[in-house]
Design an enzyme around this catalytic site. Structure first.
Site, PDB file in Angstrom:
ATOM      1  N   SER A 142     -48.395 -47.479  19.631  1.00 36.03           N
ATOM      2  CA  SER A 142     -48.439 -48.827  19.096  1.00 36.03           C
ATOM      3  C   SER A 142     -49.014 -48.690  17.728  1.00 36.03           C
ATOM      4  O   SER A 142     -49.986 -47.573  17.552  1.00 36.03           O
ATOM      5  CB  SER A 142     -49.386 -49.592  19.825  1.00 36.03           C
ATOM      6  N   TYR A 156     -57.418 -50.696  24.241  1.00 37.65           N
ATOM      7  CA  TYR A 156     -55.953 -50.457  24.336  1.00 37.65           C
ATOM      8  C   TYR A 156     -55.459 -49.681  23.243  1.00 37.65           C
ATOM      9  O   TYR A 156     -54.618 -48.882  23.199  1.00 37.65           O
ATOM     10  CB  TYR A 156     -55.127 -51.790  24.121  1.00 37.65           C
TER      11      TYR A 156
END
Ligand code: NAP
Length: 247
Positions: A142, A156
């Protein structure tokens, strides 16, 4: 190209788009992995089969190594040549600052996004070596890995940072065997992950902020992944590719 493409998290979003479009890219057998969304996985499999390719549905909670091993056991009998792995399944958690990052929350995120992804890669490499026809891996990271996502979900972001490091090292390790390993770093992509992570309005609020002025589509990420997994990307390994509209 023929072969077996394994897509984790193929019941929705980026994984579903990759599995659905795989037959167009010549993959004749596609593993549609899911965890809770059986209907979504069946829908993906239906699209694959309507295009004349073979879909294999497998349920496994990637937070459980034994479940991953169970999934790979029957795959060993599918001998079919080259293997692609779209190491995609992942979770995010609600927006929180450091004070609210409990050990349980961080552990749950890392169990799927890091430990699960590494174990899926380990099992896939073992299959690639057994079948002897090589393959390619795309890990789904990501842009959070480089942004850090402060006040949002640094846990995350850190899990995706781990995926970036894992990608670099694994690419070095497997290059002598002709197995290419890359990562894709999506930006703001229009999937259900935002709602599942307790932030359903995320794209409405900030989807316009990337330089391209809009959120991305799952198909746009899938296109990049399928290219990296194919021989069209034969000289690309150890790359972390942003699919983020410039974000
Ligand atoms: P999504 O639509 O929510 O799909 C996530 C997939 O992961 C689902 O198929 C889900 O399976 C699976 N999954 C979740 N927890 C699992 C578990 N414990 N065991 C096995 N499978 C599990 O999300 P997405 O946006 O397509 O996300 C795909 C990947 O892209 C993730 O790694 C995510 O971090 C990354 N990413 C997404 C964005 C974005 O903006 N969308 C941005 C950057 C990175 P079930 O539904 O069947 O449970």
């Amino acid at each position: 190209m023929s072969g077996l493409l394994i897509v984790t998290g193929a019941s929705s979003g980026i994984g579903a788009a990759t599995a659905r479009n795989a037959a167009f890219n010549g993959w004749s057998r596609i593993v549609v992995h899911y965890n809770s969304d059986q209907a979504g996985a069946e829908e993906t499999a239906g699209v694959i089969e309507s295009m004349g390719a073979q879909a294999y549905l497998f349920r496994a909670d990637l937070a459980k190594p034994k479940a991953i091993a169970q999934m790979f056991k029957p795959l060993r009998d599918l001998k079919s040549g080259r293997i692609g792995l779209m190491n995609n399944a992942g979770v995010v958690a609600p927006k929180a600052g450091i004070a609210d990052l409990t050990p349980e929350r961080v552990s749950d995120i890392f169990a799927v996004n890091v430990l699960g992804a590494i174990e899926v890669a380990r099992q896939s490499v073992s299959l690639m070596r057994e079948w002897g026809k090589g393959g390619a891996i795309v890990n789904v990271s990501s842009v959070a890995a480089r942004l850090g996502s402060g006040n949002l979900f640094v846990d995350y972001a850190a899990s995706k940072g781990a995926i970036d490091s894992f990608t670099l090292g694994l690419a070095d390790e497997l290059a002598p065997e002709g197995i290419r390993v890359n990562a894709i770093r999506p930006g703001l992509i229009d999937t259900d992950i935002h709602a599942k992570g307790g932030y359903p309005d995320r794209l409405a609020e900030i989807g316009h902020t990337p330089p391209l002025g809009r959120p991305g589509r799952a198909d746009e990420v899938a296109e990049t992944a399928l290219w990296l997994l194919s021989e069209r990307a034969s000289y690309i390994t150890r790359s972390l590719i942003d699919v983020s509209g410039g974000r």
